[in-house]
Design a protein around this motif. Structure first.
Motif, mmCIF file in Angstrom:
data_model
loop_
_atom_site.group_PDB
_atom_site.id
_atom_site.type_symbol
_atom_site.label_atom_id
_atom_site.label_comp_id
_atom_site.label_asym_id
_atom_site.label_seq_id
_atom_site.Cartn_x
_atom_site.Cartn_y
_atom_site.Cartn_z
ATOM 1 N N SER A 83 -12.303 -25.603 51.859
ATOM 2 C CA SER A 83 -11.157 -26.368 52.332
ATOM 3 C C SER A 83 -11.587 -27.816 52.565
ATOM 4 C CB SER A 83 -10.613 -25.759 53.631
ATOM 5 O OG SER A 83 -9.541 -26.521 54.129
ATOM 6 N N LEU A 84 -11.073 -28.723 51.743
ATOM 7 C CA LEU A 84 -11.451 -30.130 51.830
ATOM 8 C C LEU A 84 -10.240 -30.996 52.153
ATOM 9 C CD1 LEU A 84 -13.776 -30.468 48.716
ATOM 10 C CD2 LEU A 84 -14.430 -29.981 51.062
ATOM 11 N N SER A 85 -10.471 -32.104 52.846
ATOM 12 C CA SER A 85 -9.412 -33.067 53.118
ATOM 13 C C SER A 85 -9.177 -33.922 51.878
ATOM 14 C CB SER A 85 -9.815 -33.971 54.289
ATOM 15 O OG SER A 85 -10.915 -34.791 53.920
ATOM 16 N N TRP A 86 -8.022 -34.592 51.837
ATOM 17 C CA TRP A 86 -7.759 -35.462 50.690
ATOM 18 C C TRP A 86 -8.757 -36.612 50.656
ATOM 19 C CZ3 TRP A 86 -6.900 -40.619 50.766
ATOM 20 C CH2 TRP A 86 -6.452 -41.218 51.954
ATOM 21 N N GLU A 87 -9.196 -37.069 51.842
ATOM 22 C CA GLU A 87 -10.189 -38.140 51.876
ATOM 23 C C GLU A 87 -11.494 -37.702 51.222
ATOM 24 O OE1 GLU A 87 -7.819 -38.813 55.793
ATOM 25 O OE2 GLU A 87 -8.518 -37.111 54.599
ATOM 26 N N GLY A 88 -11.897 -36.440 51.483
ATOM 27 C CA GLY A 88 -13.129 -35.937 50.882
ATOM 28 C C GLY A 88 -13.027 -35.837 49.374
ATOM 29 N N VAL A 89 -11.871 -35.411 48.892
ATOM 30 C CA VAL A 89 -11.660 -35.294 47.444
ATOM 31 C C VAL A 89 -11.682 -36.669 46.792
ATOM 32 C CG1 VAL A 89 -10.025 -34.602 45.650
ATOM 33 C CG2 VAL A 89 -10.385 -33.135 47.648
ATOM 34 N N VAL A 90 -10.947 -37.629 47.375
ATOM 35 C CA VAL A 90 -10.862 -38.968 46.774
ATOM 36 C C VAL A 90 -12.202 -39.690 46.883
ATOM 37 C CG1 VAL A 90 -9.766 -41.238 46.934
ATOM 38 C CG2 VAL A 90 -8.379 -39.163 47.130
ATOM 39 N N ALA A 91 -12.866 -39.591 48.029
ATOM 40 C CA ALA A 91 -14.175 -40.233 48.184
ATOM 41 C C ALA A 91 -15.180 -39.664 47.174
ATOM 42 C CB ALA A 91 -14.696 -40.058 49.603
ATOM 43 N N SER A 92 -15.111 -38.361 46.940
ATOM 44 C CA SER A 92 -15.994 -37.728 45.959
ATOM 45 C C SER A 92 -15.692 -38.226 44.554
ATOM 46 C CB SER A 92 -15.849 -36.206 46.014
ATOM 47 O OG SER A 92 -16.195 -35.693 47.284
ATOM 48 N N MET A 93 -14.396 -38.282 44.218
ATOM 49 C CA MET A 93 -13.993 -38.770 42.898
ATOM 50 C C MET A 93 -14.448 -40.209 42.693
ATOM 51 S SD MET A 93 -10.159 -38.809 41.238
ATOM 52 C CE MET A 93 -9.484 -39.250 42.829
ATOM 53 N N GLN A 94 -14.283 -41.043 43.721
ATOM 54 C CA GLN A 94 -14.695 -42.436 43.609
ATOM 55 C C GLN A 94 -16.215 -42.556 43.479
ATOM 56 O OE1 GLN A 94 -12.811 -44.150 47.105
ATOM 57 N NE2 GLN A 94 -10.988 -44.734 45.941
ATOM 58 N N ARG A 95 -16.954 -41.747 44.226
ATOM 59 C CA ARG A 95 -18.423 -41.791 44.161
ATOM 60 C C ARG A 95 -18.911 -41.393 42.777
ATOM 61 N NH1 ARG A 95 -22.814 -37.952 47.236
ATOM 62 N NH2 ARG A 95 -21.432 -36.358 46.380
ATOM 63 N N MET A 96 -18.286 -40.380 42.179
ATOM 64 C CA MET A 96 -18.721 -39.921 40.862
ATOM 65 C C MET A 96 -18.302 -40.874 39.744
ATOM 66 S SD MET A 96 -18.258 -35.755 40.989
ATOM 67 C CE MET A 96 -16.540 -35.747 41.532
ATOM 68 N N GLY A 97 -17.386 -41.807 40.056
ATOM 69 C CA GLY A 97 -16.859 -42.698 39.023
ATOM 70 C C GLY A 97 -17.530 -44.047 38.941
ATOM 71 N N VAL A 98 -18.643 -44.235 39.645
ATOM 72 C CA VAL A 98 -19.340 -45.523 39.587
ATOM 73 C C VAL A 98 -20.746 -45.328 39.036
ATOM 74 C CG1 VAL A 98 -18.031 -46.523 41.488
ATOM 75 C CG2 VAL A 98 -20.148 -45.316 41.987
ATOM 76 N N ASN A 99 -21.226 -46.371 38.361
ATOM 77 C CA ASN A 99 -22.571 -46.319 37.796
ATOM 78 C C ASN A 99 -23.615 -46.906 38.736
ATOM 79 O OD1 ASN A 99 -21.723 -45.201 35.284
ATOM 80 N ND2 ASN A 99 -21.006 -47.225 34.647
ATOM 81 N N SER A 100 -23.168 -47.772 39.656
ATOM 82 C CA SER A 100 -24.092 -48.359 40.623
ATOM 83 C C SER A 100 -23.348 -48.607 41.926
ATOM 84 C CB SER A 100 -24.678 -49.670 40.088
ATOM 85 O OG SER A 100 -23.712 -50.708 40.152
ATOM 86 N N LEU A 101 -24.107 -48.814 43.000
ATOM 87 C CA LEU A 101 -23.510 -49.018 44.308
ATOM 88 C C LEU A 101 -22.746 -50.335 44.392
ATOM 89 C CD1 LEU A 101 -26.420 -47.765 46.614
ATOM 90 C CD2 LEU A 101 -24.327 -46.545 45.969
ATOM 91 N N ASP A 102 -23.002 -51.251 43.457
ATOM 92 C CA ASP A 102 -22.329 -52.555 43.471
ATOM 93 C C ASP A 102 -20.953 -52.501 42.812
ATOM 94 O OD1 ASP A 102 -24.454 -53.793 44.760
ATOM 95 O OD2 ASP A 102 -25.497 -54.184 42.862
ATOM 96 N N ASP A 103 -20.679 -51.448 42.050
ATOM 97 C CA ASP A 103 -19.401 -51.335 41.340
ATOM 98 C C ASP A 103 -18.311 -50.768 42.239
ATOM 99 O OD1 ASP A 103 -20.614 -52.253 39.045
ATOM 100 O OD2 ASP A 103 -20.997 -50.258 38.239
#
Length: 309
Positions: free
Chosen positions: A98-118
């Motif tokens: 059971s995940l919150s929408w924030e956890g899902v979106v934060a995970s999606m955003q984290r997986m969608g970047v190539n570097s911490l600066d993007d």
């Protein structure tokens, strides 16, 4: 015994530095994946690495875990031992399904970047972003709340396979923003939803307002947009100026000026309409409405009368 301790020290040293250097974590994972399944040290190591990759409240896809260095064998073993929980085909979490929408979106955003600066390719925007800024009085209609996500492309397919308490609604930015603006941090805020976890990135109020006007009048009514505008007392004229100059939608820009003129806030008086490309010719926005002669768009007749009075 000495070999066990040595491996443990090697792992612990690299693991404690993971937040500073992701490369060290990957080297540890390569060590784990090369170790036989009979090695207790390896089993403990990949469990620790999973905890670093997938903290409580976050999820990850099999593809992303593999890109971080976890082998298919290690992932399969983690599922068998319930170290990893299967949320949907190819999507995993730890500790809870059971995940919150924030956890899902934060995970999606984290997986969608190539570097911490993007900046991530998917941003919370429109009405949802205004809500995160405390500027939206409205809840989503119906029993299921909507989270509005803005991206150049489509949302990842795995999102539709999850059972969530919210509905994630995708919006294309292709007709609204040039590509360079999507990587400008000036127009992005961070929602710190859980300590020590990645934030949720969302549009600043000025950008969010223009994003929701794309959906007017089909998904957002004139009345709804007008009431939202009434609460936007402290917008930044500097940000609005940059966004309006970058905005590719003539309809959005004309609607913005028509709605803003009705409130006549101090920030509106600092914007010169002649500085922006509002196109030419008349545009039908409200079917059967009345033509506004200033911005050449049709608006609801009753609201046109209010503006005149």
């Amino acid at each position: 015994m000495i070999e066990y301790v040595s491996l443990y020290i090697l792992f612990f040293t690299a693991f404690t530095a993971v937040n500073k250097d992701n490369g060290k974590l990957k080297r540890v994972l390569r060590l784990v994946n090369s170790t036989t399944s009979h090695d207790d040290v390896a089993k403990g190591a990949y469990k620790q690495s999973l905890k670093a990759l997938l903290p409580y409240g976050m999820l990850a896809t099999k593809k992303w875990l593999a890109e971080q260095g976890l082998s298919a064998h290690a992932i399969d073993n983690a599922v068998k031992t319930e170290t990893l929980l299967l949320l949907a085909t190819g999507v995993y979490s730890q500790y809870s399904r059971s995940l919150s929408w924030e956890g899902v979106v934060a995970s999606m955003q984290r997986m969608g970047v190539n570097s911490l600066d993007d900046l991530p390719s998917v941003i919370v925007g429109g009405l949802s972003a205004l809500s995160l800024s405390g500027l939206s009085q409205y809840l989503s209609l119906g029993s299921t709340p909507h989270i509005h996500l803005y991206a150049q492309g489509k949302l990842p397919s795995w999102l539709g396979r999850l059972s969530l308490p919210v509905e994630c609604e995708g919006h294309s930015t292709n007709t609204l923003w040039p590509e360079w603006l999507l990587q400008d941090k000036t127009f992005i805020r961070q929602h710190e939803w859980e300590a020590a976890l990645p934030p949720v990135y969302f549009s600043c109020p000025e950008k969010a307002l223009l994003e929701l006007l794309v959906d007017l009048p089909d998904a957002v009514s004139f009345e709804h947009a007008d009431e939202l505008m009434q609460g936007l007392v402290n917008l930044s004229p500097r940000k609005l100026d940059a966004l309006l100059k970058a905005c590719k939608s003539v309809k959005v820009k004309r609607l913005f000026f028509w709605l803003a003129k009705r409130q006549a806030y101090p920030w509106f008086n600092k914007l010169n309409v002649d500085d922006y490309d509002l196109g030419s010719g008349k545009r039908v926005v409200a079917k059967g409405g009345k033509l506004d002669t200033d911005y050449l768009i049709t608006v609801p007749s009753h609201m046109a009368k209010e503006s005149e009075s």
